[in-house]
Scaffold this active site. Sequence first.
Site, PDB file in Angstrom:
ATOM      1  CB  SER A  63      30.303  51.108  29.516  1.00 36.97           C
ATOM      2  OG  SER A  63      30.181  52.256  29.860  1.00 36.97           O
TER       3      SER A  63
ATOM      4  CE  LYS B 291      33.009  53.429  27.106  1.00 35.73           C
ATOM      5  NZ  LYS B 291      31.824  53.570  28.147  1.00 35.73           N
TER       6      LYS B 291
ATOM      7  CB  SER C  53      34.319  52.362  31.443  1.00 34.61           C
ATOM      8  OG  SER C  53      33.258  51.969  30.614  1.00 34.61           O
TER       9      SER C  53
ATOM     10  CE  LYS D 216      34.156  48.894  29.234  1.00 34.14           C
ATOM     11  NZ  LYS D 216      33.494  49.220  30.578  1.00 34.14           N
TER      12      LYS D 216
END
Length: 356
Positions: free
Chosen positions: A133, A136, A190, A306
């Site tokens: 993730s 992202k 997320s 992140k």
Amino acid sequence: MKNQQPAAAQRRNAARIKRQKQRRRRKMIRRLLTVLLIVAAISGIAALGFIAKDLIFKEPVQAYNISKEFTGSQVSASEGKAKLFASDLCVVTEDILLDQVSLEENQTGLLFDISDKKVIYSKGAYTRVYPASITKIMTALLAFKYGNMDDVVTITEENVTLEEGSQVIGFLAGDKVTMDELVHGLLVYSGNDAASAIATHIGLTTEKFVEMMNSYAKELGCTGTHFTNPHGLQDENHYTTPYDIYLMLKEALQYPEFTEITQLGSYTISYERSWGEEVSTSLLATDHYLTGEANAPKGITILGGKTGTTSDAGNCLALLSQNAYGEPYVSIVMGASTKELLYQQMSALLENANNE
């Protein structure tokens, strides 16, 4: 009279010869001038070409990748050349390890002082890894770059048809969500359904959005990155490097909204169901530093970043932070076997930010 004629003839002949010499000299001068003009023209065109190339085709400063130009004994000569290619970037030419930071054999990570362009720690900076993730970050960058935060996005069946067990906010097809709420759901919780909705709204199709992701990555100088989706679900052709993640985080600093959102420990997302009902859902941040499940070293402020977790990628974390003196840092740990280990390793890295 007989003596005058030959004398006159001699004078005419001498004059004729002089004129011939003058004509030949003028021809030689014209030829020389022609050659000089041609050379000058060619030189001018070349100079203009270089100027035009610089003005028209100028690209962003790209990361200097040591693996592309130097091997073995040549590495020692790389630093000076690296500065020419990446004067505003941290440049990694080799692994730099610290005794107090212990990454496992297959893990990668880095710690950069981005004000002084200093590499404090680096392990496998250019190694190909699965980003999970952390993908992202790029999805959010494109949302900020091309999206309108007030746009109302209608969730489609594609946005909610994701692999089983996928991290989702819980949207249903037909729900109406603002782009601002989607970005919050993307970065705080997320949500993969939020990532998919952003992709189809901005790119019109997921495929087009992925093309935009790869194009933007190249603009940023990411030489070891290839995306196949906007959320980071596992795909063997979806990969990046710790150094490329650094380049994405560095770009994220250009958008104050990024750090405003990624500093949130929780967020209540609001949207409208297809039948008109207003819904609010509380979302907890995936970053354990922000939720209090892990503690950053004293003096370190987490500015954002992140998380990423899949079985293939392991547990990953990419952070923007600042030390006790307000100096900014990028720290990345990829591939930890557990979340507990991930935050132990990240904290060990961040301890060094205060020692600088």
